[in-house]
Scaffold this active site. Structure first.
Site, PDB file in Angstrom:
ATOM      1  N   LYS A  20      21.688  19.726  40.822  1.00 41.42           N
ATOM      2  CA  LYS A  20      22.188  20.752  41.081  1.00 41.42           C
ATOM      3  C   LYS A  20      20.830  21.873  41.895  1.00 41.42           C
ATOM      4  O   LYS A  20      19.869  21.013  41.491  1.00 41.42           O
ATOM      5  CB  LYS A  20      22.972  21.644  39.850  1.00 41.42           C
ATOM      6  CG  LYS A  20      24.172  21.065  39.305  1.00 41.42           C
ATOM      7  CD  LYS A  20      24.404  21.740  37.946  1.00 41.42           C
ATOM      8  CE  LYS A  20      26.228  21.209  37.578  1.00 41.42           C
ATOM      9  NZ  LYS A  20      26.586  22.024  36.738  1.00 41.42           N
ATOM     10  N   TYR A  61      35.322  22.919  42.107  1.00 39.98           N
ATOM     11  CA  TYR A  61      35.214  23.932  40.409  1.00 39.98           C
ATOM     12  C   TYR A  61      36.693  24.095  40.308  1.00 39.98           C
ATOM     13  O   TYR A  61      36.445  24.627  39.745  1.00 39.98           O
ATOM     14  CB  TYR A  61      34.097  24.587  40.034  1.00 39.98           C
ATOM     15  CG  TYR A  61      32.803  23.142  39.603  1.00 39.98           C
ATOM     16  CD1 TYR A  61      32.724  22.460  38.611  1.00 39.98           C
ATOM     17  CD2 TYR A  61      31.612  23.531  40.825  1.00 39.98           C
ATOM     18  CE1 TYR A  61      31.790  21.928  38.940  1.00 39.98           C
ATOM     19  CE2 TYR A  61      30.758  23.113  40.639  1.00 39.98           C
ATOM     20  CZ  TYR A  61      30.718  22.210  39.464  1.00 39.98           C
ATOM     21  OH  TYR A  61      29.412  20.988  38.840  1.00 39.98           O
ATOM     22  N   PHE A  69      33.238  32.505  33.240  1.00 37.95           N
ATOM     23  CA  PHE A  69      31.576  31.548  34.158  1.00 37.95           C
ATOM     24  C   PHE A  69      31.651  31.498  35.848  1.00 37.95           C
ATOM     25  O   PHE A  69      30.954  31.128  36.172  1.00 37.95           O
ATOM     26  CB  PHE A  69      30.648  30.601  33.669  1.00 37.95           C
ATOM     27  CG  PHE A  69      31.757  29.069  33.115  1.00 37.95           C
ATOM     28  CD1 PHE A  69      31.575  27.990  34.341  1.00 37.95           C
ATOM     29  CD2 PHE A  69      32.525  28.763  31.833  1.00 37.95           C
ATOM     30  CE1 PHE A  69      32.632  27.224  34.023  1.00 37.95           C
ATOM     31  CE2 PHE A  69      33.306  28.568  31.446  1.00 37.95           C
ATOM     32  CZ  PHE A  69      33.148  27.317  32.774  1.00 37.95           C
ATOM     33  N   THR A 103      26.881  20.132  28.106  1.00 35.05           N
ATOM     34  CA  THR A 103      27.116  21.218  29.370  1.00 35.05           C
ATOM     35  C   THR A 103      25.944  22.352  29.320  1.00 35.05           C
ATOM     36  O   THR A 103      25.465  23.020  30.132  1.00 35.05           O
ATOM     37  CB  THR A 103      28.672  21.267  29.030  1.00 35.05           C
ATOM     38  OG1 THR A 103      29.432  20.083  29.484  1.00 35.05           O
ATOM     39  CG2 THR A 103      28.727  22.607  30.232  1.00 35.05           C
ATOM     40  N   ASN A 127      22.528  23.835  35.387  1.00 38.17           N
ATOM     41  CA  ASN A 127      21.894  22.997  33.901  1.00 38.17           C
ATOM     42  C   ASN A 127      21.865  21.210  34.416  1.00 38.17           C
ATOM     43  O   ASN A 127      22.759  20.609  34.073  1.00 38.17           O
ATOM     44  CB  ASN A 127      24.178  22.755  33.153  1.00 38.17           C
ATOM     45  CG  ASN A 127      24.805  22.303  33.650  1.00 38.17           C
ATOM     46  OD1 ASN A 127      24.557  22.221  34.761  1.00 38.17           O
ATOM     47  ND2 ASN A 127      25.741  22.065  32.532  1.00 38.17           N
ATOM     48  N   HIS A 130      24.952  17.268  37.760  1.00 38.27           N
ATOM     49  CA  HIS A 130      26.636  17.414  37.034  1.00 38.27           C
ATOM     50  C   HIS A 130      26.916  15.680  37.419  1.00 38.27           C
ATOM     51  O   HIS A 130      26.397  14.828  37.204  1.00 38.27           O
ATOM     52  CB  HIS A 130      28.072  17.805  38.228  1.00 38.27           C
ATOM     53  CG  HIS A 130      29.039  17.708  38.004  1.00 38.27           C
ATOM     54  ND1 HIS A 130      29.950  18.349  37.013  1.00 38.27           N
ATOM     55  CD2 HIS A 130      29.836  16.618  38.399  1.00 38.27           C
ATOM     56  CE1 HIS A 130      31.329  17.850  37.452  1.00 38.27           C
ATOM     57  NE2 HIS A 130      30.879  16.328  38.203  1.00 38.27           N
ATOM     58  N   GLU A 141      36.024  12.811  43.173  1.00 43.87           N
ATOM     59  CA  GLU A 141      34.822  13.733  43.310  1.00 43.87           C
ATOM     60  C   GLU A 141      33.783  12.301  44.629  1.00 43.87           C
ATOM     61  O   GLU A 141      33.775  13.436  45.018  1.00 43.87           O
ATOM     62  CB  GLU A 141      33.944  13.521  41.870  1.00 43.87           C
ATOM     63  CG  GLU A 141      34.676  14.820  40.625  1.00 43.87           C
ATOM     64  CD  GLU A 141      33.348  15.777  39.710  1.00 43.87           C
ATOM     65  OE1 GLU A 141      34.398  15.975  38.587  1.00 43.87           O
ATOM     66  OE2 GLU A 141      32.768  14.356  39.646  1.00 43.87           O
TER      67      GLU A 141
HETATM   68  P1  CMP Z   1      29.582  20.326  35.010  1.00 45.26           P
HETATM   69  O1  CMP Z   1      29.369  19.443  34.472  1.00 45.26           O
HETATM   70  O2  CMP Z   1      28.701  21.006  36.729  1.00 45.26           O
HETATM   71  O3  CMP Z   1      31.105  20.791  34.902  1.00 45.26           O
HETATM   72  C1  CMP Z   1      31.285  22.943  35.189  1.00 45.26           C
HETATM   73  C2  CMP Z   1      29.667  23.658  35.033  1.00 45.26           C
HETATM   74  O4  CMP Z   1      30.604  24.697  34.062  1.00 45.26           O
HETATM   75  C3  CMP Z   1      28.937  22.883  34.063  1.00 45.26           C
HETATM   76  O5  CMP Z   1      28.628  22.422  34.504  1.00 45.26           O
HETATM   77  C4  CMP Z   1      28.011  24.301  34.031  1.00 45.26           C
HETATM   78  O6  CMP Z   1      27.356  24.639  35.155  1.00 45.26           O
HETATM   79  C5  CMP Z   1      29.331  25.432  34.481  1.00 45.26           C
HETATM   80  N1  CMP Z   1      29.813  25.390  33.071  1.00 45.26           N
HETATM   81  C6  CMP Z   1      30.699  25.218  31.912  1.00 45.26           C
HETATM   82  N2  CMP Z   1      30.670  25.727  30.911  1.00 45.26           N
HETATM   83  C7  CMP Z   1      29.806  27.628  31.122  1.00 45.26           C
HETATM   84  C8  CMP Z   1      29.115  28.372  30.046  1.00 45.26           C
HETATM   85  N3  CMP Z   1      30.530  28.394  29.207  1.00 45.26           N
HETATM   86  N4  CMP Z   1      28.707  29.386  30.689  1.00 45.26           N
HETATM   87  C9  CMP Z   1      28.287  29.142  32.294  1.00 45.26           C
HETATM   88  N5  CMP Z   1      28.344  28.184  32.884  1.00 45.26           N
HETATM   89  C10 CMP Z   1      29.225  27.410  32.235  1.00 45.26           C
END
Ligand code: CMP
Length: 182
Positions: A20, A61, A69, A103, A127, A130, A141
């Site tokens: 990311k 998404y 979020f 996550t 984070n 993915h 995906e």
């Molecule tokens: P990802 O694995 O890409 O899948 C969905 C994304 O949503 C996740 O990583 C985070 O980047 C985001 N995400 C999921 N939960 C939260 C949360 N509680 N707060 C903020 N972002 C979130």
């Protein structure tokens, strides 16, 4: 760099891995993640840089639309360059997710500090990485990022070659390829 044949005895599975924007912004983190992919015996089938528009993030998404979020997430994912990989390995989906860790970065730091998110994650949104969470989402995906890549055809025609043949790593392209016989 050759991968020996005996190590690749189980059927290969494909997954989508995304580095990311928060990680791509830091060349050393990006390099470390690429090294980790190689150290963990993934075969890099495709690797490409992407810059998303907000609409791309919204589409990818869509399942999270309405969550608290969501806006933060779609804005972040279109805030800068990212890198997507199609990775092959036995049990690739589970293995990459295990490497990423939870996550939520704050949880990852406490429970799994050695995972990618535990080490490099900034916030629950930013984070670092993915990874597809099932075979079905891996198909979907991979198609989203690499529309000309057909998972079913690759599994039928290329998987046996990558599993049983000699595979080499091209350090310039930073992907693997099948070695030319002879
Ligand atoms: P990802 O694995 O890409 O899948 C969905 C994304 O949503 C996740 O990583 C985070 O980047 C985001 N995400 C999921 N939960 C939260 C949360 N509680 N707060 C903020 N972002 C979130």
């Amino acid at each position: 760099m050759f991968i020996s044949v005996p190590r690749l005895c189980r059927v290969l599975q494909l997954t989508l891995a995304v580095i990311k924007p928060d990680a791509v912004a830091h060349p050393l983190i990006l390099e470390t993640l690429h090294e980790k992919i190689l150290e963990n015996n993934f075969i890099i089938i495709r690797r490409q840089d992407f810059i998303w528009k907000k609409e791309d993030s919204e589409m990818f998404y869509a399942e999270h639309s309405g969550r608290f979020f969501y806006q933060r997430l779609v804005e972040f994912m279109s805030s800068g360059p990212m890198q997507a990989y199609v990775l092959a390995r036995d049990d690739a989906i589970r293995h990459w997710r295990e490497m990423m860790g939870p996550t939520k970065v704050f949880r990852a730091r406490h429970t799994s500090p050695d995972t990618i998110r535990g080490r490099f994650g900034l916030t629950d949104t930013r984070n670092t990485t993915h990874g597809s969470d099932s075979l079905e989402s891996a198909h979907k995906e991979i198609k989203f990022f690499f529309p000309d890549f057909c998972v079913d055809r690759w599994m039928e025609e290329e998987e046996p070659l990558y599993r049983t043949g000699k595979v080499y790593y091209d350090p310039l392209k930073m992907i693997h390829a099948l070695s030319i016989p002879g």
